[in-house]
Design an enzyme around this catalytic site. Structure first.
Site, PDB file in Angstrom:
ATOM      1  N   GLY A   1      54.851  41.746  37.206  1.00  0.00           N
ATOM      2  CA  GLY A   1      54.359  42.916  36.498  1.00  0.00           C
ATOM      3  C   GLY A   1      52.985  43.338  36.986  1.00  0.00           C
TER       4      GLY A   1
ATOM      5  N   GLU B   1      59.516  32.480  38.470  1.00  0.00           N
ATOM      6  CA  GLU B   1      60.040  33.823  38.738  1.00  0.00           C
ATOM      7  C   GLU B   1      61.562  33.809  38.765  1.00  0.00           C
ATOM      8  OE1 GLU B   1      57.993  36.473  38.921  1.00  0.00           O
ATOM      9  OE2 GLU B   1      56.332  35.099  38.565  1.00  0.00           O
TER      10      GLU B   1
ATOM     11  N   HIS C   1      52.780  28.604  48.546  1.00  0.00           N
ATOM     12  CA  HIS C   1      52.029  29.008  47.350  1.00  0.00           C
ATOM     13  C   HIS C   1      51.757  27.816  46.447  1.00  0.00           C
ATOM     14  CE1 HIS C   1      51.162  30.761  43.403  1.00  0.00           C
ATOM     15  NE2 HIS C   1      50.778  31.836  44.054  1.00  0.00           N
TER      16      HIS C   1
ATOM     17  N   LEU D   1      57.034  34.789  51.797  1.00  0.00           N
ATOM     18  CA  LEU D   1      57.845  35.910  52.271  1.00  0.00           C
ATOM     19  C   LEU D   1      56.982  36.993  52.876  1.00  0.00           C
ATOM     20  CD1 LEU D   1      60.681  37.299  52.391  1.00  0.00           C
ATOM     21  CD2 LEU D   1      59.931  38.551  50.355  1.00  0.00           C
TER      22      LEU D   1
END
Length: 258
Positions: free
Chosen positions: A45, A89, A142, A200
């Site tokens: 978001g 996620e 990450h 990515l």
């Protein structure tokens, strides 16, 4: 019944990374599903809001994309996440798909869903980034507090076990840490390191946490320890071998479709 494809990414506010890293995966999915429209959704978001505020650019949430797909008259959707891990996620994506009404949903898996996926990803990375005998290849992911971080740890173990290869892994927010990586590279004794984002898209984390000038960046830490570094500012979406893995997961998910 008409079928759509939905590519779901975390997202990026860097338009160069969007074009170079995310769009190629979406295009590969379009090639694999001729005649099926490909839709985009970002799970973050924050990313969607910043794109709207800074770039006047709208990207759907998963829920918005599913509603758009239904509105466009599609009855089925193949959903392929470009996420690396089945972390927070992915959990949110699965919840959204479970709540989807009026669509037959087929969902592919993230790039690394289990340890069986490690070898294919490692092979694609080693092919894309060969290094000389004086250079170590350091992948920066990450990291997460989610239990899925165990896949990073498993990948790190797999890399250490590769015969004759100096390939290591660290993460921004999980383990192995930057400190772990610095210690491992020092033990390898190679004077150079090639830093590559295990992400990515090469956005903030690649440009700042990995390659940035700040003292806490991965590059700065390694150079302070005496290593000569080079950085690849390109995400996984640019690699043919990685795109092929995402397409394979989508095709596997669609296997039950007529």
């Amino acid at each position: 019944m008409r079928t759509a494809v939905l590519a779901v990414s975390f997202g990026t506010t860097h338009l160069d990374a969007l074009r170079a890293d995310i769009v190629p995966v979406e295009e590969a999915l379009a090639d694999a599903f001729p005649g099926c429209p490909v839709y985009r959704a970002f799970t973050s978001g924050v990313v969607r809001r910043r794109l709207r505020e800074r770039q006047n650019m709208h990207v759907d949430s998963v829920e918005e994309a599913l509603a758009r797909i239904r509105s466009d008259g599609m009855g089925r959707v193949v959903v392929q996440p470009t996420l690396l891990l089945p972390g927070e996620e992915y959990d949110g994506l699965c919840a959204a798909l479970t709540a989807a009404d009026g669509l037959e949903v087929r969902a592919g898996r993230p790039l690394l869903y289990g340890e069986d996926d490690l070898d294919g990803v490692i092979a694609a990375l080693r092919q894309a980034y060969p290094v000389g005998e004086d250079t170590a290849l350091l992948l920066m992911g990450h990291g997460t507090a989610h239990a899925a971080n165990a896949l990073y740890e498993a990948m790190a173990r797999r890399l250490r076990a590769l015969p004759g290869a100096a390939v290591r892994l660290c993460t921004v927010e999980g383990v192995p840490t930057f400190e772990d990586a610095a210690a491992e590279l020092a033990a390898l004794g190679r004077p150079r390191a090639l830093l590559v984002p295990l992400l990515l898209a090469a956005g903030d984390h690649a440009k700042n946490d990995m390659a940035g000038p700040a003292p806490g960046s991965l590059r700065a830490r390694l150079e302070a320890a005496g290593l000569r570094t080079a950085c690849v500012l390109g995400g996984l979406g640019r690699l043919d071998g990685i795109r092929a893995l995402y397409v394979r997961r989508a095709l596997q998910a669609a296997g039950g479709l007529d």
